[in-house]
Write a protein that holds these residues in place. Structure first.
Motif, PDB file in Angstrom:
ATOM      1  N   ILE A 198       0.831  -1.193   0.000  1.00  0.00           N
ATOM      2  CA  ILE A 198       0.000   0.000   0.000  1.00  0.00           C
ATOM      3  C   ILE A 198       0.867   1.245   0.000  1.00  0.00           C
ATOM      4  N   GLY A 199       0.525   2.194  -0.894  1.00  0.00           N
ATOM      5  CA  GLY A 199       1.185   3.490  -0.860  1.00  0.00           C
ATOM      6  C   GLY A 199       0.446   4.413   0.089  1.00  0.00           C
ATOM      7  N   PHE A 200       1.184   5.357   0.704  1.00  0.00           N
ATOM      8  CA  PHE A 200       0.522   6.278   1.616  1.00  0.00           C
ATOM      9  C   PHE A 200       1.099   7.674   1.432  1.00  0.00           C
ATOM     10  N   LEU A 201       0.247   8.606   1.020  1.00  0.00           N
ATOM     11  CA  LEU A 201       0.681   9.977   0.769  1.00  0.00           C
ATOM     12  C   LEU A 201       0.173  10.888   1.880  1.00  0.00           C
ATOM     13  N   GLY A 202       1.084  11.549   2.563  1.00  0.00           N
ATOM     14  CA  GLY A 202       0.666  12.496   3.606  1.00  0.00           C
ATOM     15  C   GLY A 202       0.850  11.926   4.988  1.00  0.00           C
ATOM     16  N   LEU A 203       1.851  12.469   5.725  1.00  0.00           N
ATOM     17  CA  LEU A 203       2.165  11.926   7.056  1.00  0.00           C
ATOM     18  C   LEU A 203       1.959  12.990   8.132  1.00  0.00           C
ATOM     19  N   GLY A 204       0.845  13.707   8.022  1.00  0.00           N
ATOM     20  CA  GLY A 204       0.461  14.612   9.118  1.00  0.00           C
ATOM     21  C   GLY A 204       0.018  13.781  10.311  1.00  0.00           C
ATOM     22  N   ILE A 205      -0.637  14.443  11.245  1.00  0.00           N
ATOM     23  CA  ILE A 205      -1.085  13.751  12.457  1.00  0.00           C
ATOM     24  C   ILE A 205      -1.896  12.511  12.113  1.00  0.00           C
TER      25      ILE A 205
ATOM     26  N   THR B  97       7.386  17.070   3.099  1.00  0.00           N
ATOM     27  CA  THR B  97       8.660  17.180   3.805  1.00  0.00           C
ATOM     28  C   THR B  97       9.132  15.746   4.047  1.00  0.00           C
ATOM     29  N   LEU B  98      10.110  15.311   3.225  1.00  0.00           N
ATOM     30  CA  LEU B  98      10.431  13.877   3.204  1.00  0.00           C
ATOM     31  C   LEU B  98      10.976  13.372   4.537  1.00  0.00           C
ATOM     32  N   SER B  99      11.616  14.277   5.325  1.00  0.00           N
ATOM     33  CA  SER B  99      12.224  13.841   6.586  1.00  0.00           C
ATOM     34  C   SER B  99      11.197  13.233   7.530  1.00  0.00           C
TER      35      SER B  99
ATOM     36  N   CYS C   8      -4.899   2.038  -8.339  1.00  0.00           N
ATOM     37  CA  CYS C   8      -6.029   2.395  -7.477  1.00  0.00           C
ATOM     38  C   CYS C   8      -5.629   3.536  -6.537  1.00  0.00           C
ATOM     39  N   TYR C   9      -6.557   4.489  -6.373  1.00  0.00           N
ATOM     40  CA  TYR C   9      -6.255   5.656  -5.547  1.00  0.00           C
ATOM     41  C   TYR C   9      -7.430   5.913  -4.593  1.00  0.00           C
ATOM     42  N   ILE C  10      -7.119   5.981  -3.303  1.00  0.00           N
ATOM     43  CA  ILE C  10      -8.152   6.200  -2.284  1.00  0.00           C
ATOM     44  C   ILE C  10      -7.839   7.494  -1.548  1.00  0.00           C
ATOM     45  N   ASP C  11      -8.675   8.491  -1.741  1.00  0.00           N
ATOM     46  CA  ASP C  11      -8.421   9.768  -1.074  1.00  0.00           C
ATOM     47  C   ASP C  11      -9.258   9.846   0.202  1.00  0.00           C
ATOM     48  N   MET C  12      -8.578   9.812   1.343  1.00  0.00           N
ATOM     49  CA  MET C  12      -9.270   9.839   2.637  1.00  0.00           C
ATOM     50  C   MET C  12      -9.277  11.237   3.264  1.00  0.00           C
TER      51      MET C  12
ATOM     52  N   VAL D 241       5.311   6.541  -5.880  1.00  0.00           N
ATOM     53  CA  VAL D 241       4.556   5.680  -4.964  1.00  0.00           C
ATOM     54  C   VAL D 241       3.451   4.941  -5.717  1.00  0.00           C
ATOM     55  N   VAL D 242       2.703   5.692  -6.536  1.00  0.00           N
ATOM     56  CA  VAL D 242       1.591   5.089  -7.272  1.00  0.00           C
ATOM     57  C   VAL D 242       2.105   4.011  -8.222  1.00  0.00           C
ATOM     58  N   LYS D 243       3.257   4.302  -8.836  1.00  0.00           N
ATOM     59  CA  LYS D 243       3.816   3.336  -9.782  1.00  0.00           C
ATOM     60  C   LYS D 243       4.148   2.010  -9.089  1.00  0.00           C
ATOM     61  N   LYS D 244       4.630   2.128  -7.857  1.00  0.00           N
ATOM     62  CA  LYS D 244       5.122   0.955  -7.136  1.00  0.00           C
ATOM     63  C   LYS D 244       4.005   0.111  -6.531  1.00  0.00           C
ATOM     64  N   CYS D 245       2.884   0.760  -6.109  1.00  0.00           N
ATOM     65  CA  CYS D 245       1.857   0.067  -5.327  1.00  0.00           C
ATOM     66  C   CYS D 245       0.558  -0.088  -6.115  1.00  0.00           C
ATOM     67  N   LYS D 246      -0.128  -1.157  -5.858  1.00  0.00           N
ATOM     68  CA  LYS D 246      -1.412  -1.326  -6.531  1.00  0.00           C
ATOM     69  C   LYS D 246      -2.438  -0.318  -5.998  1.00  0.00           C
ATOM     70  N   ILE D 247      -2.435  -0.151  -4.668  1.00  0.00           N
ATOM     71  CA  ILE D 247      -3.366   0.787  -4.039  1.00  0.00           C
ATOM     72  C   ILE D 247      -2.578   1.874  -3.317  1.00  0.00           C
ATOM     73  N   THR D 248      -2.934   3.116  -3.578  1.00  0.00           N
ATOM     74  CA  THR D 248      -2.329   4.232  -2.838  1.00  0.00           C
ATOM     75  C   THR D 248      -3.409   4.998  -2.097  1.00  0.00           C
ATOM     76  N   ILE D 249      -3.138   5.224  -0.805  1.00  0.00           N
ATOM     77  CA  ILE D 249      -4.052   5.999   0.033  1.00  0.00           C
ATOM     78  C   ILE D 249      -3.464   7.391   0.234  1.00  0.00           C
ATOM     79  N   ALA D 250      -4.336   8.432   0.204  1.00  0.00           N
ATOM     80  CA  ALA D 250      -3.864   9.782   0.506  1.00  0.00           C
ATOM     81  C   ALA D 250      -4.628  10.327   1.702  1.00  0.00           C
ATOM     82  N   MET D 251      -3.909  11.019   2.583  1.00  0.00           N
ATOM     83  CA  MET D 251      -4.544  11.672   3.738  1.00  0.00           C
ATOM     84  C   MET D 251      -3.902  13.043   3.875  1.00  0.00           C
ATOM     85  N   LEU D 252      -4.543  14.034   3.210  1.00  0.00           N
ATOM     86  CA  LEU D 252      -3.919  15.343   3.107  1.00  0.00           C
ATOM     87  C   LEU D 252      -4.731  16.389   3.848  1.00  0.00           C
ATOM     88  N   SER D 253      -4.122  17.541   4.056  1.00  0.00           N
ATOM     89  CA  SER D 253      -4.702  18.483   5.023  1.00  0.00           C
ATOM     90  C   SER D 253      -5.923  19.238   4.521  1.00  0.00           C
ATOM     91  N   ASP D 254      -5.996  19.484   3.213  1.00  0.00           N
ATOM     92  CA  ASP D 254      -7.118  20.280   2.714  1.00  0.00           C
ATOM     93  C   ASP D 254      -7.279  20.061   1.213  1.00  0.00           C
TER      94      ASP D 254
END
Lengths: 290, 290, 290, 290
Positions: D3-10, D32-34, D88-92, D53-66
């Motif tokens: 699974i890909g995961f975009l966005g590592l906020g809280i 911010t990659l760090s 596959c892309y899942i925007d949460m 990330v999308v290229k590598k994973c079948k499903i990518t989830i995003a959890m972004l601030s706005d």
């Protein structure tokens, strides 16, 4: 026709003067009897008590300041009830439907005839005979009183059973209260969205919803001038009574209810004794009291 | 002065006739050109395209049916924009603030001068030159247009920046919509509490909130007659836009909000194409649709 | 401690059974005396009149069906008042603040001690001793009654002067009525905008506003099932009384006012005897009654 | 499953930690990659761009601030769109229906699969896997994602077409906003009519409308503590959007409309950045700002 007249306040004095000037014989009474002198100079007789006036005249009109005074002249010692058998009594004071019905029952059970006839209009229309008369009760008495009503008002209505005059005033005042809120919201919206509220007044006055209230009160409101023609707390009381009338009859009135809450907000801000147009103040920028 | 005139519908035709009768040279255009003949008989010239009219006249007035038409004559091929440099354009159509601003920006960026000038009043005031004109945009152009406005209307206002004309219409219509609800609630309350609603109309018309709308629409409403002078769905749209304007400016308007919900209820009952006074129907006894 | 108990309806019977099972001596009275038999089988004594019960017991509890019954057992012949001097009386019936104050004044002026103690909760909590008790009046009596309250309820409150128990119920019911409207509006909005209202119920029940009322009534509402747990006309009456309480204290409550108008609309549609959740019906597609 | 995961906020960090701990292979990306380091320590891989990330994973989830961030990771250079064909892309993230539909159309037109899946619940439920997931879009993708959803939330819903997840949040927040107003009105009414508002909180919490929001926010509100869990301006925006959704569908919602006006009043008082429970402040005694 000889007419009795009880109550010589601002309204009552102007009305009895009109009757005298138009050829009616009038016998007046007032709690402070010295107020009768001016009427005597114009040809009136004086009765020493309400009972004496009623005894002397076939029709007696009352114009008293509030429900308490209206009840007092009828039920107290030397009051109307003592001589009412066979006589006619027209109460033109502004009272609630319950007070009116209480007076009506007492008078008719003693063999008297009763009409409630509250008026629309204040000092100036009273002086110029331009009142609007909302009569209800005994139809025959209404018809007998028409010559007097023609002198006192520009128009009179017979509205059916006792209580209907008071109800009609409530309905009119309810519409008036909602309109005042709509008007105030519009003035605030104009101001905050960059329009000149005085331009709004001018535009309104040229269109299909132009009316004397907007024309008369608008400029004062824009100067924070709320000298009380009709106190806000009385307007809110009439909104409450109109909503209660709607409650009895299962009539949903969401706009009147919203307007009533705004008037209550104004009361909570201490504006109850100002003119009802002071509801405008609730819509401005507010902060907590410290 | 030579004036161009785009759009010869009911309003535009009456307005251009007035200009001709009052000594203006007028060049007209209409999408269906045959509609121009009647004006030619009165002395008008004809332009074959909006661009041609604008090229010929220093000032061109447009009176079109809706925002789409207003945009089309400006932006389409052979449209106003092609010849606007150095010329003046006055859009008197009723459009929303966004449309007006879009037209304004296009015209001024091409070196033209722009005034929005929506009107209050419909066919009859257009014919008799009794419109109320709500102008906003370039002040110098407003002043130059005053001779024409004096012919078209009984009063014109200059309200500041483009958009303010449209906003003023929204504020007025919002007040009108709330008043219509207050009036309808009063009619229902009168009826259900045993008063004659026709008496209420008469009493209202003699007092401080008497206005042409109550006088004009009341009797029809009591006969369930809602032939559309101003369709309910458009009134509700204007309430929504006025509330949105309030939202932008953090203005709380609970009475307008309650009125808006009543208009929405009317729409849900299928009354959107009737006159906006049909909101009265939402207050009568209702049952579920089966 | 010996306790008197007046009124063996659904609530009163369950409560007196609880007292007996927990070791209290109980003397019961009911207008239909035969209803006492079941309690006698569990060890209760019987009093032939309210006065007799009060004379025998230091503390007497009443649980009656309505204000009229609550007044009757106190003021009628052989009523509570006749023997109240030096005794304690706890009225747990649901009555309005005025009724409660009237009873309080009569009892204390005769040298008795009074506590109003309306409850939140119906049959099942009464049987399981899980009522919530809203007591107000004489603090010393409240403290003396705690052992009994601990048996009857899961929690009791002492709220100050007489009338406060009734007021607290009004405030709670007002919030409840507004919530029911908010819930109903949400269900209709979900449905008409293409969501499944059952999904909405599930989502609500997993979040921060999950509550027993939504959980309990939602599924029934979606099946048009409004069998009356709390009749709509009573809910609307409580909204009205709460708004009146707000009026007295100049508290503006626009959301409660809007909810009240929706309940009135429901009454006008003939839904007053259904559960108060039937306000949901006012929000569906409606048409005029023919 | 990878699974890909975009966005590592809280939220995103807590969610990706949960996935890792439950045996999923996860490839993370953050602007911010760090911020990825902590996840790497728990076994995650890192992608340098959303596209990678999308290229590598079948499903990518995003959890972004706005909405802006949600659009950016999809449409910018090296964004999701570049590699989405067949993936596959899942925007949460929490976005409005329009943003969600825009992303959906772009992804599906490029041959990708899309699910919107906003959540109910904040930091703590994210950490404990107790979110409520409101998914809408491609049903097959929803079913494929269930193992991940089971780790992230206590419950997931499939609500139909794209936009329905966002709509469901609006409906829930609208009910919540009306409830907060009803609650606030009740607290003020209790206080001004002589009851202790803390008693009201206790009584409410023992009855049929007890809910976590009243329990959690009530005590803070009584201390004028409105530290923002959900800012009032966002709550008011959601009320506005819910009312707009009702407008589109001709749903009349007078209680929500009244609540919305109260939130607007709060904004006009400068309370927009406080918690939405600060609407309580609008109901206290107010005066004009000087």
């Amino acid at each position: 026709m000889e007419i009795g007249f009880l109550g010589l306040g601002i309204m009552g004095k102007a009305m009895s003067v009109n009757l005298l000037k138009n050829g009616f014989k009038v016998t007046v009474w007032n709690r402070t009897l010295s107020k009768c002198n001016e009427l005597v100079a114009l040809g009136a007789s004086v009765g020493e008590t309400p009972a004496q006036v009623v005894k002397k005249c076939k029709i007696t009109i009352a114009m008293l300041s509030d429900p308490a005074a209206a009840l007092s002249v009828v039920f107290d010692k030397d009051g109307v009830l003592e001589q009412i058998c066979g006589k006619c009594y027209i109460d033109m004071s502004t009272v609630d439907p319950e007070t009116s019905c209480k007076i009506s029952e007492a008078i008719t059970s003693k063999g008297g005839h009763f009409l409630e006839a509250p008026v629309s209009g204040s000092k100036q229309p009273a002086e110029t005979g331009q009142l609007v008369i909302l009569a209800a009760g005994e139809k025959a008495l209404y018809e007998e009183a028409i010559p007097a009503f023609n002198v006192l008002g520009k128009k009179s209505f017979f509205l059916g059973q006792v209580g209907n005059g008071a109800k009609m005033k409530l309905v009119v005042n309810m519409i008036m209260g909602s309109m005042m809120n709509a008007f105030s919201e519009g003035l605030v919206l104009a101001d905050r969205s960059g329009l000149n509220p005085h331009d709004l007044l001018d535009v309104l006055d040229l269109g299909g919803i132009a009316n004397p209230m907007f024309r008369g009160k608008g400029p004062a409101m824009l100067q924070d001038n709320y000298s009380p023609a009709f106190p806000l707390k009385h307007q809110q009381k009439d909104m409450r009574l109109a909503l209660a009338l709607g409650d009895e009859n299962a009539v949903s009135m969401p706009v009147a209810a919203a307007a009533n809450e705004a008037f209550k907000k104004a009361r909570s801000m201490g504006l109850g004794d100002l003119d009802f147009s002071a509801v405008f103040e609730t819509m401005k920028i507010l902060k907590h009291s410290s």
